[in-house]
Design a protein around this motif. Structure first.
Motif, PDB file in Angstrom:
ATOM      1  N   THR A 195       0.864  -1.193   0.000  1.00 34.67           N
ATOM      2  CA  THR A 195       0.000   0.000   0.000  1.00 34.67           C
ATOM      3  C   THR A 195       0.897   1.239   0.000  1.00 34.67           C
ATOM      4  OG1 THR A 195      -1.606  -1.195   1.339  1.00 34.67           O
ATOM      5  CG2 THR A 195      -1.909   1.192   1.150  1.00 34.67           C
ATOM      6  N   ILE A 196       0.560   2.195  -0.859  1.00 35.42           N
ATOM      7  CA  ILE A 196       1.303   3.464  -0.890  1.00 35.42           C
ATOM      8  C   ILE A 196       0.429   4.559  -0.306  1.00 35.42           C
ATOM      9  CG2 ILE A 196       2.527   5.140  -2.311  1.00 35.42           C
ATOM     10  CD1 ILE A 196       2.996   3.085  -4.393  1.00 35.42           C
ATOM     11  N   TYR A 197       1.021   5.357   0.601  1.00 30.96           N
ATOM     12  CA  TYR A 197       0.325   6.473   1.255  1.00 30.96           C
ATOM     13  C   TYR A 197       0.927   7.778   0.770  1.00 30.96           C
ATOM     14  CZ  TYR A 197      -1.261   2.737   4.288  1.00 30.96           C
ATOM     15  OH  TYR A 197      -1.822   1.572   4.741  1.00 30.96           O
ATOM     16  N   ASP A 198       0.089   8.733   0.394  1.00 26.69           N
ATOM     17  CA  ASP A 198       0.587  10.038  -0.036  1.00 26.69           C
ATOM     18  C   ASP A 198      -0.471  11.083   0.305  1.00 26.69           C
ATOM     19  OD1 ASP A 198       3.038  10.629  -2.421  1.00 26.69           O
ATOM     20  OD2 ASP A 198       1.731  12.256  -1.749  1.00 26.69           O
ATOM     21  N   ILE A 199      -0.039  12.365   0.367  1.00 27.25           N
ATOM     22  CA  ILE A 199      -1.018  13.437   0.611  1.00 27.25           C
ATOM     23  C   ILE A 199      -1.430  14.125  -0.685  1.00 27.25           C
ATOM     24  CG2 ILE A 199      -0.605  14.011   3.048  1.00 27.25           C
ATOM     25  CD1 ILE A 199       1.345  16.186   1.980  1.00 27.25           C
ATOM     26  N   SER A 200      -0.809  13.714  -1.795  1.00 27.39           N
ATOM     27  CA  SER A 200      -1.188  14.293  -3.082  1.00 27.39           C
ATOM     28  C   SER A 200      -2.218  13.381  -3.750  1.00 27.39           C
ATOM     29  CB  SER A 200       0.054  14.431  -3.973  1.00 27.39           C
ATOM     30  OG  SER A 200      -0.352  14.546  -5.327  1.00 27.39           O
ATOM     31  N   ASN A 201      -3.450  13.887  -3.864  1.00 21.03           N
ATOM     32  CA  ASN A 201      -4.498  13.063  -4.488  1.00 21.03           C
ATOM     33  C   ASN A 201      -4.194  12.802  -5.954  1.00 21.03           C
ATOM     34  OD1 ASN A 201      -6.283  12.521  -2.305  1.00 21.03           O
ATOM     35  ND2 ASN A 201      -6.804  14.695  -2.301  1.00 21.03           N
ATOM     36  N   ASP A 202      -3.572  13.798  -6.616  1.00 21.45           N
ATOM     37  CA  ASP A 202      -3.193  13.595  -8.018  1.00 21.45           C
ATOM     38  C   ASP A 202      -2.205  12.439  -8.131  1.00 21.45           C
ATOM     39  OD1 ASP A 202      -4.790  15.630  -8.837  1.00 21.45           O
ATOM     40  OD2 ASP A 202      -3.186  17.138  -8.950  1.00 21.45           O
ATOM     41  N   LYS A 222      -3.186  11.000   9.467  1.00 26.53           N
ATOM     42  CA  LYS A 222      -2.519  10.478  10.675  1.00 26.53           C
ATOM     43  C   LYS A 222      -3.114   9.122  11.059  1.00 26.53           C
ATOM     44  CE  LYS A 222      -0.880  14.687  12.960  1.00 26.53           C
ATOM     45  NZ  LYS A 222      -1.122  15.582  11.817  1.00 26.53           N
ATOM     46  N   ALA A 223      -4.444   9.019  10.958  1.00 20.60           N
ATOM     47  CA  ALA A 223      -5.116   7.774  11.355  1.00 20.60           C
ATOM     48  C   ALA A 223      -4.734   6.627  10.419  1.00 20.60           C
ATOM     49  CB  ALA A 223      -6.623   7.983  11.341  1.00 20.60           C
ATOM     50  N   ALA A 227      -2.676   3.173  11.530  1.00 19.38           N
ATOM     51  CA  ALA A 227      -3.192   1.820  11.288  1.00 19.38           C
ATOM     52  C   ALA A 227      -2.213   1.030  10.422  1.00 19.38           C
ATOM     53  CB  ALA A 227      -4.554   1.906  10.606  1.00 19.38           C
ATOM     54  N   ALA A 228      -1.630   1.690   9.434  1.00 22.62           N
ATOM     55  CA  ALA A 228      -0.700   1.011   8.523  1.00 22.62           C
ATOM     56  C   ALA A 228       0.529   0.510   9.271  1.00 22.62           C
ATOM     57  CB  ALA A 228      -0.267   1.979   7.419  1.00 22.62           C
ATOM     58  N   VAL A 229       1.059   1.382  10.106  1.00 27.76           N
ATOM     59  CA  VAL A 229       2.286   1.052  10.831  1.00 27.76           C
ATOM     60  C   VAL A 229       2.048  -0.133  11.773  1.00 27.76           C
ATOM     61  CG1 VAL A 229       3.787   1.992  12.650  1.00 27.76           C
ATOM     62  CG2 VAL A 229       3.296   3.355  10.611  1.00 27.76           C
ATOM     63  N   LYS A 230       0.877  -0.131  12.388  1.00 23.62           N
ATOM     64  CA  LYS A 230       0.543  -1.199  13.338  1.00 23.62           C
ATOM     65  C   LYS A 230       0.507  -2.575  12.648  1.00 23.62           C
ATOM     66  CE  LYS A 230      -2.906  -2.271  16.805  1.00 23.62           C
ATOM     67  NZ  LYS A 230      -4.257  -2.000  17.262  1.00 23.62           N
ATOM     68  N   ASN A 231       0.011  -2.596  11.427  1.00 26.24           N
ATOM     69  CA  ASN A 231      -0.199  -3.879  10.742  1.00 26.24           C
ATOM     70  C   ASN A 231       0.969  -4.310   9.854  1.00 26.24           C
ATOM     71  OD1 ASN A 231      -2.781  -4.334  11.753  1.00 26.24           O
ATOM     72  ND2 ASN A 231      -3.630  -2.837  10.317  1.00 26.24           N
ATOM     73  N   ALA A 232       1.860  -3.371   9.526  1.00 33.16           N
ATOM     74  CA  ALA A 232       2.868  -3.663   8.504  1.00 33.16           C
ATOM     75  C   ALA A 232       4.017  -4.526   9.032  1.00 33.16           C
ATOM     76  CB  ALA A 232       3.429  -2.354   7.964  1.00 33.16           C
ATOM     77  N   HIS A 233       4.614  -5.286   8.099  1.00 35.00           N
ATOM     78  CA  HIS A 233       5.877  -5.974   8.397  1.00 35.00           C
ATOM     79  C   HIS A 233       7.056  -5.086   7.996  1.00 35.00           C
ATOM     80  CE1 HIS A 233       2.866  -9.193   7.922  1.00 35.00           C
ATOM     81  NE2 HIS A 233       3.519  -9.718   8.951  1.00 35.00           N
ATOM     82  N   LEU A 234       6.855  -4.348   6.913  1.00 32.86           N
ATOM     83  CA  LEU A 234       7.916  -3.459   6.419  1.00 32.86           C
ATOM     84  C   LEU A 234       7.288  -2.100   6.123  1.00 32.86           C
ATOM     85  CD1 LEU A 234      10.721  -2.809   5.206  1.00 32.86           C
ATOM     86  CD2 LEU A 234       9.993  -3.940   3.093  1.00 32.86           C
ATOM     87  N   VAL A 235       7.852  -1.036   6.723  1.00 33.23           N
ATOM     88  CA  VAL A 235       7.402   0.330   6.448  1.00 33.23           C
ATOM     89  C   VAL A 235       8.558   1.076   5.804  1.00 33.23           C
ATOM     90  CG1 VAL A 235       6.473   2.483   7.393  1.00 33.23           C
ATOM     91  CG2 VAL A 235       5.876   0.289   8.464  1.00 33.23           C
ATOM     92  N   ILE A 236       8.290   1.671   4.658  1.00 31.80           N
ATOM     93  CA  ILE A 236       9.340   2.413   3.952  1.00 31.80           C
ATOM     94  C   ILE A 236       8.977   3.889   3.965  1.00 31.80           C
ATOM     95  CG2 ILE A 236      10.457   2.754   1.703  1.00 31.80           C
ATOM     96  CD1 ILE A 236       9.992  -0.303   1.266  1.00 31.80           C
TER      97      ILE A 236
END
Ligand code: NAD
Length: 363
Positions: A195-202, A222-223, A227-236
């Motif tokens: 999953t990729i998280y970004d603040i740019s909707n474009d 933030k939420a 949640a992502a950090v809690k569930n992830a095995h690898l966070v980049i």
């Protein structure tokens, strides 16, 4: 122009400012190039390769700085190099000043003109001299993440791609820019759940089109990050606010909620890092643990694959180096506003607004 290439002196840095093919291009354009002896020997460019390309070999950094008007490097100058800079010098290299006040003050004091690779812009948007190294770091982040997830490395003992009948690892990529996309490409290739998280909707829309159903995208609230950090095995961590310190997206409290043996790779550490628990590490001692979570925070990741990186960096820097050498700094920047955006320091002043603001120094 006389162009100088010192040997990089930062810990485990084997890249070199100009490769022999780049030297040959500059010499063919009528310039003189001086190279410190063994400047490229760490990646198998010997002095003879530089001589064959038309360079003159000099014995030490002092001789290179004394002989050259423009210094082309890879990493930010270290204290002993800043001491060799004079007002007549043009320094063309990565600086990453936003998180490094002592260096900024040293460069201001030197009086030299300093153009930072990382703030040069491109007509089509983006940062063309950061891009190749972000590509390398992004691709590497998954390789190192997979390595540190292994039990013997202190990790959770999880295979990124899983196997038939066992779910793949969850990979959360914070920031879907150049390094984030390259990380995603590798993670998808290894069949992880990405999953990729970004603040740019474009940007999220572009990623959705590009990867189709191979990844998920999410707005980096933030939420959502918690949640992502809690569930992830690898966070980049792959965010960037150009010229400014990285936003701290993952707090110490969030790290406490993570799985034991999960891995954080903070690519953005060269801008101060986007995890509150990060501090810069080196290739010699790349990881540390906080609350059972492995942190990999090497500030010069591409140094580990220095030969690939040196060629990739030179592909991007050479056109600008040629422009600077052919026209001189002032005329080159006048002719190319994108190159002018690279100017960070000159005439004893900070010349880049975001850098000045990040450091609370006059602009
Ligand atoms: P980029 O500009 O291509 O991408 C950054 C992305 O972060 C953008 O899509 C932007 O929208 C997003 N972003 C900004 N603020 C955000 C936020 N609050 N939440 C979520 N997303 C956010 O940048 P890049 O070229 O991928 O570089 C990323 C970082 O990697 C930079 O700090 C760069 O200096 C660093 N880098 C480090 C190494 C290393 O060796 N450690 C090597 C190369 C690059």
């Amino acid at each position: 122009m006389r162009i100088g290439v010192p040997k990089e002196i930062k810990n485990h840095e084997y890249r070199v400012g100009l490769t022999p093919p780049s030297v040959a291009e500059l010499v063919a354009a009528g310039h003189e190039v001086v190279v410190e002896t063994r400047a490229g020997s760490g990646i198998d460019f010997e002095d003879q390769d530089y001589i064959d390309a038309g360079a003159t070999i000099l014995p030490d950094p002092a001789a290179v700085f004394a002989a050259a008007d423009m210094i082309v490097k890879v990493k930010e100058p270290q204290a002993s190099e800043i001491a060799l800079l004079e007002p007549r010098h043009l320094l063309f290299t990565y600086l990453h000043l936003a998180a490094d006040k002592p260096q900024a003050e040293g460069l201001v004091k030197s009086g030299a003109t300093c153009i930072a690779y990382e703030t040069v812009t491109a007509a089509r948007g983006g940062l063309p001299l950061l891009k190749p190294m972000s590509e390398v770091a992004g691709r590497m982040s998954v390789q190192v993440g997979a390595h540190y997830l292994e039990k013997e490395q202190g990790g959770r003992g999880v295979l990124l791609g899983g196997v038939p009948g066992v779910a793949p690892a969850k990979v959360a990529i914070l920031g879907g820019g150049v390094s984030g996309v390259n990380a995603a490409q590798m993670a998808v290739g290894m069949r992880a759940d990405v999953t990729i998280y970004d603040i740019s909707n474009d940007r999220l829309a572009e990623l959705d089109m590009f990867f189709s159903s191979q990844i998920k995208t999410a707005y980096a609230s933030k939420a959502a990050i918690a949640a992502a950090v809690k569930n992830a095995h690898l966070v980049i961590g792959a965010v960037l606010v150009p010229g400014a310190a990285a936003p701290k997206l993952v707090t110490r409290e969030m790290v406490k909620t993570m799985k034991r043996g999960a891995v954080l790779v903070d690519i953005a550490i060269d801008q101060g890092g986007c995890f509150e628990t990060s501090h810069a590490t080196t290739h010699e001692d790349p990881v540390f643990e906080v609350d059972g979570v492995i942190h990999y925070c090497v500030a010069n990741m591409p140094g580990a694959v220095a030969r690939t990186s040196a060629f990739a960096l030179n592909n991007a820097t050479l056109p600008f180096a040629l422009k600077l050498a052919n026209l001189g700094a002032e005329a080159a920047m006048k002719a190319d506003p994108h190159l002018a955006n690279g100017l960070n320091v000159s005439g004893g002043k900070i010349r880049h607004q975001a850098v000045a603001e990040a450091l609370d120094l006059p602009f």
